[in-house]
Design a protein around this motif. Structure first.
Motif, PDB file in Angstrom:
ATOM      1  N   UNK A  78       0.861  -1.190   0.000  1.00 54.17           N
ATOM      2  CA  UNK A  78       0.000   0.000   0.000  1.00 54.17           C
ATOM      3  C   UNK A  78       0.893   1.234   0.000  1.00 54.17           C
ATOM      4  N   UNK A  79       0.640   2.119  -0.923  1.00 54.27           N
ATOM      5  CA  UNK A  79       1.528   3.264  -1.091  1.00 54.27           C
ATOM      6  C   UNK A  79       1.106   4.429  -0.203  1.00 54.27           C
ATOM      7  N   UNK A  80       1.980   5.390  -0.132  1.00 54.91           N
ATOM      8  CA  UNK A  80       1.706   6.602   0.649  1.00 54.91           C
ATOM      9  C   UNK A  80       0.742   7.510  -0.116  1.00 54.91           C
ATOM     10  N   UNK A  81       0.308   8.569   0.508  1.00 54.44           N
ATOM     11  CA  UNK A  81      -0.711   9.450  -0.045  1.00 54.44           C
ATOM     12  C   UNK A  81      -0.283  10.084  -1.369  1.00 54.44           C
ATOM     13  N   UNK A  82       0.982  10.410  -1.548  1.00 57.37           N
ATOM     14  CA  UNK A  82       1.425  11.100  -2.751  1.00 57.37           C
ATOM     15  C   UNK A  82       1.883  10.169  -3.862  1.00 57.37           C
ATOM     16  N   UNK A  83       1.879   8.871  -3.641  1.00 59.87           N
ATOM     17  CA  UNK A  83       2.334   7.947  -4.679  1.00 59.87           C
ATOM     18  C   UNK A  83       1.298   7.830  -5.789  1.00 59.87           C
ATOM     19  N   UNK A  84       1.756   7.400  -6.938  1.00 66.38           N
ATOM     20  CA  UNK A  84       0.899   7.325  -8.104  1.00 66.38           C
ATOM     21  C   UNK A  84      -0.118   6.203  -7.967  1.00 66.38           C
ATOM     22  N   UNK A  85       0.283   5.052  -7.476  1.00 70.60           N
ATOM     23  CA  UNK A  85      -0.626   3.922  -7.305  1.00 70.60           C
ATOM     24  C   UNK A  85      -0.993   3.790  -5.842  1.00 70.60           C
ATOM     25  N   UNK A  86      -2.260   3.581  -5.565  1.00 72.37           N
ATOM     26  CA  UNK A  86      -2.707   3.509  -4.179  1.00 72.37           C
ATOM     27  C   UNK A  86      -2.994   2.080  -3.730  1.00 72.37           C
ATOM     28  N   UNK A  87      -3.836   1.346  -4.431  1.00 72.18           N
ATOM     29  CA  UNK A  87      -4.181  -0.023  -4.039  1.00 72.18           C
ATOM     30  C   UNK A  87      -3.401  -0.988  -4.934  1.00 72.18           C
ATOM     31  N   UNK A  88      -2.482  -1.737  -4.336  1.00 71.63           N
ATOM     32  CA  UNK A  88      -1.540  -2.503  -5.141  1.00 71.63           C
ATOM     33  C   UNK A  88      -1.676  -4.011  -5.028  1.00 71.63           C
ATOM     34  N   UNK A  89      -2.547  -4.518  -4.193  1.00 68.90           N
ATOM     35  CA  UNK A  89      -2.773  -5.964  -4.094  1.00 68.90           C
ATOM     36  C   UNK A  89      -4.137  -6.252  -4.702  1.00 68.90           C
ATOM     37  N   UNK A  90      -4.165  -6.959  -5.826  1.00 68.51           N
ATOM     38  CA  UNK A  90      -5.408  -7.154  -6.561  1.00 68.51           C
ATOM     39  C   UNK A  90      -5.509  -8.572  -7.113  1.00 68.51           C
ATOM     40  N   UNK A  91      -6.748  -8.979  -7.367  1.00 69.88           N
ATOM     41  CA  UNK A  91      -6.981 -10.226  -8.074  1.00 69.88           C
ATOM     42  C   UNK A  91      -7.038  -9.922  -9.569  1.00 69.88           C
ATOM     43  N   UNK A  92      -6.887 -10.946 -10.391  1.00 64.01           N
ATOM     44  CA  UNK A  92      -7.029 -10.793 -11.828  1.00 64.01           C
ATOM     45  C   UNK A  92      -7.597 -12.080 -12.390  1.00 64.01           C
ATOM     46  N   UNK A  93      -8.056 -12.025 -13.614  1.00 64.63           N
ATOM     47  CA  UNK A  93      -8.564 -13.221 -14.265  1.00 64.63           C
ATOM     48  C   UNK A  93      -8.284 -13.146 -15.752  1.00 64.63           C
TER      49      UNK A  93
END
Length: 187
Positions: A127-142
């Motif tokens: 999980x990134x800090x407030x100013x980072x470009x990506x916020x939610x980084x753990x995701x599922x995919x299919x």
């Protein structure tokens, strides 16, 4: 039971056993393709993977992918994202004969992104800090794919993947990837 039925059942069982034995084992490979992020456009992608085919229906796989590089501007500040991921997934699907398999994929991604924003480079994981470009980084995919064995140890596969609900600058985005891979099957 008539002899023809017994013969047909024995042949079917033998074919299924051969397919399962032929499909089981370790494999590794590499893929190339293209990825598209909503609103940011397309980019070339590439990756490597390794897995284990449990039987003719199921396999477990891990991979590393560079989904692409995108540039843009946010509130007048230029940024560049290079999006990489490490994933673990399960594939399931029928085999048609000894060579062709159609499958679905369900997995989990642990994002690792290197980006530049306002002239400084930073690395984002978890999980990134407030100013980072990506916020939610753990995701599922299919995804959905088809694989074809050219030789007993060499195969090709074509796959379409969707990575969902990735937040970039507070906006949820999808990454769509089309990947062409070459696979080496051990054993």
């Amino acid at each position: 039971m008539p002899k023809t039925y017994r013969t047909a059942i024995a042949a079917l069982i033998g074919t299924l056993s051969f397919s399962a034995a032929h499909a089981a084992g370790f494999y590794t490979g590499a893929n190339v393709g293209a990825s598209d992020i909503q609103g940011l456009g397309g980019s070339a992608s590439a990756g490597i993977y390794a897995g284990y085919a449990i039987d003719s229906w199921f396999s477990v796989e891990a991979g590393y992918n560079r989904l692409g590089r995108w540039s843009g501007s946010d509130q007048g500040q230029p940024y560049t994202n290079v999006i990489n991921n490490v994933d673990v997934s399960l594939t399931a699907g029928p085999r048609f004969g000894r060579r062709l398999r159609v499958y679905g994929r369900l997995g989990f991604v642990d994002w690792s992104t290197i980006g530049t924003s306002g002239g400084g480079e930073h690395r984002v994981t978890g999980r990134s800090a407030q100013n980072d470009i990506l916020e939610e980084l753990h995701q599922e995919f299919y995804g959905l794919g088809v694989s074809y064995r050219l030789r007993p140890h060499i195969g090709l596969r074509l796959e379409y993947r969707i990575y969902r609900a990735m937040a970039v600058n507070g906006h949820d985005l999808d990454i769509n990837s089309v990947l062409l891979g070459a696979t080496y099957h051990f054993g």
